[in-house]
Design a protein around this motif. Structure first.
Motif, PDB file in Angstrom:
ATOM      1  N   SER A  56      -0.305 -11.773   7.003  1.00  0.00           N
ATOM      2  CA  SER A  56       0.767 -11.616   7.986  1.00  0.00           C
ATOM      3  C   SER A  56       1.215 -10.156   8.020  1.00  0.00           C
ATOM      4  O   SER A  56       0.829  -9.342   7.165  1.00  0.00           O
ATOM      5  CB  SER A  56       1.953 -12.494   7.608  1.00  0.00           C
ATOM      6  N   LYS A  57       2.051  -9.817   8.979  1.00  0.00           N
ATOM      7  CA  LYS A  57       2.597  -8.464   9.065  1.00  0.00           C
ATOM      8  C   LYS A  57       3.336  -8.105   7.787  1.00  0.00           C
ATOM      9  O   LYS A  57       3.215  -6.986   7.268  1.00  0.00           O
ATOM     10  CB  LYS A  57       3.538  -8.348  10.270  1.00  0.00           C
ATOM     11  N   GLU A  58       4.110  -9.042   7.272  1.00  0.00           N
ATOM     12  CA  GLU A  58       4.873  -8.783   6.049  1.00  0.00           C
ATOM     13  C   GLU A  58       3.942  -8.533   4.869  1.00  0.00           C
ATOM     14  O   GLU A  58       4.200  -7.656   4.021  1.00  0.00           O
ATOM     15  CB  GLU A  58       5.807  -9.963   5.751  1.00  0.00           C
ATOM     16  N   GLN A  59       2.858  -9.295   4.792  1.00  0.00           N
ATOM     17  CA  GLN A  59       1.903  -9.087   3.701  1.00  0.00           C
ATOM     18  C   GLN A  59       1.192  -7.741   3.833  1.00  0.00           C
ATOM     19  O   GLN A  59       0.929  -7.071   2.830  1.00  0.00           O
ATOM     20  CB  GLN A  59       0.886 -10.235   3.692  1.00  0.00           C
ATOM     21  N   ASP A  61       2.504  -5.088   5.227  1.00  0.00           N
ATOM     22  CA  ASP A  61       3.503  -4.091   4.832  1.00  0.00           C
ATOM     23  C   ASP A  61       3.542  -3.945   3.311  1.00  0.00           C
ATOM     24  O   ASP A  61       3.619  -2.823   2.789  1.00  0.00           O
ATOM     25  CB  ASP A  61       4.885  -4.483   5.351  1.00  0.00           C
ATOM     26  N   CYS A  62       3.492  -5.043   2.604  1.00  0.00           N
ATOM     27  CA  CYS A  62       3.477  -5.004   1.129  1.00  0.00           C
ATOM     28  C   CYS A  62       2.205  -4.345   0.615  1.00  0.00           C
ATOM     29  O   CYS A  62       2.224  -3.595  -0.369  1.00  0.00           O
ATOM     30  CB  CYS A  62       3.609  -6.409   0.558  1.00  0.00           C
ATOM     31  N   ASN A  64       0.506  -2.048   2.160  1.00  0.00           N
ATOM     32  CA  ASN A  64       0.669  -0.610   2.380  1.00  0.00           C
ATOM     33  C   ASN A  64       1.554   0.037   1.321  1.00  0.00           C
ATOM     34  O   ASN A  64       1.296   1.165   0.869  1.00  0.00           O
ATOM     35  CB  ASN A  64       1.249  -0.357   3.773  1.00  0.00           C
ATOM     36  N   GLN A  65       2.599  -0.664   0.927  1.00  0.00           N
ATOM     37  CA  GLN A  65       3.475  -0.139  -0.129  1.00  0.00           C
ATOM     38  C   GLN A  65       2.721   0.005  -1.443  1.00  0.00           C
ATOM     39  O   GLN A  65       2.921   0.971  -2.189  1.00  0.00           O
ATOM     40  CB  GLN A  65       4.687  -1.052  -0.301  1.00  0.00           C
TER      41      GLN A  65
END
Length: 459
Positions: A56-59, A61-62, A64-65
């Motif tokens: 997902s987008k949230e995953q 984003d994580c 990338n972090q």
């Protein structure tokens, strides 16, 4: 009747007749054979649930972090960059050891005076004790260079393809932070989200205040270029944005609906997306202009959903295009090919293959593995996994018959029948994004790509 059959790769799936006229009568003179291993759909037929969302987008984003945590000096979140930067940090970033081997420009060996002039232009001693950085955007496609010079520098006097000072390319509208200027003012040493290096100052528009730069960076509505390239139309009213070209994965902010006029540069926006592009104002400062992107263009509003089908299709959109070291010739090398695919989904990969090898995900080491162990791993890897050996990265497709296939940007390979007097394989040019079996051999050693593999990463 003569029949010419052209096949690349494995067995032909179907033959396509090409009809020609002889004295006004259609005549089947040639039959071209196209092997469908060179299509995304062929490989998608081997994938279970190709349209299932992988992350997902949230995953993402994580993910990338985690990249930033692992490689903080390479991949940066520019939005949190401080206004000030210590002089020693900038100096250490600028300082690079000049190559110790003989280098050439247009066939002529570079003299010591060339490096002396470069050192003076870099102006390392001119870095102030506390430097106030500047925030800017690229206003056209441009290059990041190892040193402040446009000279095409090679390690072979006859080479005209591998410029050793070329690091990578920037799309228009890329955010940068200017850390230092060259002595002449013609070059800016910049930090991007994925690289540091020298960029022609004329290719940048500098923000007068940071929040204008930041608002554009953090816009929630944007297009992503999902074709291999996007080229804007000719614009006689705004030549600074006329025919600008963006590479796959480029992010282009959209104009707010209430900002869009009835006519833009004497053209109706009907049937177009309206984007905002950074340009230089009268004094070179950052300002913005609206531009039109026809809705028929290969673009997407926001990032693509990350599915196996989508990632494979993105890879095949670049098949057959020319290889370009560091983004030369408006083309891609192996790691730019991979990075452009994955940034369509919102991934922020580092630029070079050695850095991509350290990506988070399911990592597998192949160092010391025998052929059988390598085959077992490849049998388990999904399409879209990344395969590495030192200096090269490949996009894994899967198994066909008894061989394993990748798609990658590759310059040369080695062929058994073509040997130098010392027994090494003479490089054979591919210089393209190509589908290749892992039985292909490396250009000098002749080692199979399969046996050269050192690691893989499943994203």
């Amino acid at each position: 009747m003569a029949v010419i059959v052209i096949a690349v790769g494995g067995q032909c799936r179907e033959k396509m007749p090409i009809m020609k006229e002889v004295n006004g009568v259609p005549s089947q003179k040639q039959v071209f054979c196209f092997d469908d291993i060179h299509t995304a759909e062929f490989w998608l037929r081997k994938v279970s649930h190709p349209d299932k969302i992988i992350m997902s987008k949230e995953q993402i984003d994580c993910f990338n972090q985690e990249i930033q945590k692992r490689q903080p000096q390479i991949v940066r979140d520019l939005a949190v960059h401080h206004n000030d930067m210590p002089w020693d940090s900038i100096q250490s970033a600028i300082k690079q050891t000049f190559p110790q081997k003989h280098l050439y420009h247009q066939g002529q060996q570079l003299e010591k005076s060339f490096y002396d002039d470069l050192l003076q232009e870099m102006d390392v001693k001119g870095v102030k004790k506390t430097t106030k950085v500047q925030f800017a955007y690229s206003i056209r496609g441009t290059s990041i260079r190892s040193f402040p010079s446009k000279m095409f520098v090679t390690d072979n006097p006859s080479d005209n393809e591998f410029d050793l000072f070329q690091e990578t390319a920037l799309d228009p509208a890329e955010p940068v932070i200017i850390l230092h200027e060259s002595k002449s003012g013609e070059w800016s040493f910049v930090q991007t989200s994925f690289f540091r290096g020298w960029v022609p100052a004329a290719d940048l528009a500098v923000a007068g205040v940071r929040h204008i730069w930041l608002d554009y960076l953090q816009t929630a509505r944007f297009l992503v270029v999902t074709g291999s390239k996007l080229r804007l139309g000719y614009n006689p009213y705004s030549p600074e944005i006329s025919e600008l070209e963006f590479m796959m994965g480029a992010k282009i902010p959209l104009a707010a609906q209430d900002e869009v006029p009835d006519v833009i540069d004497n053209q109706s926006p009907e049937g177009c997306y309206v984007v905002k592009l950074p340009v230089q104002g009268g004094n070179g400062e950052l300002t913005f202009k609206q531009a039109l992107v026809p809705r028929v263009s290969d673009v997407f509003v926001g990032y693509l959903p990350y599915t196996r089908a989508a990632v494979i299709r993105q890879a095949f959109k670049m098949q057959g295009e020319r290889y370009g070291w560091g983004g030369l010739f408006k083309s891609r090398d192996c790691s730019a090919f991979v990075r452009d695919i994955y940034r369509c989904f919102g991934f922020h990969f580092p630029r070079n293959s050695g850095e991509q090898m350290l990506l988070p995900g399911k990592n597998f080491s192949l160092t010391g593995a025998n052929r059988q162990e390598r085959r077992r791993l490849l049998d388990q890897l999904p399409s879209g996994s990344l395969l590495f050996f030192p200096g090269h990265v490949m996009f894994y497709l899967g198994k066909h018959k008894d061989d394993y296939y990748v798609i990658h940007a590759i310059a040369y390979y080695g062929e058994k029948e073509k040997r130098d007097i010392d027994g090494s394989y003479i490089p054979v040019s591919l210089n393209a994004v190509a589908v290749s079996p892992l039985s292909l051999r490396r250009r000098r050693s002749g080692e199979e790509l399969m046996m050269a593999l050192t690691s893989s990463v499943q994203i």
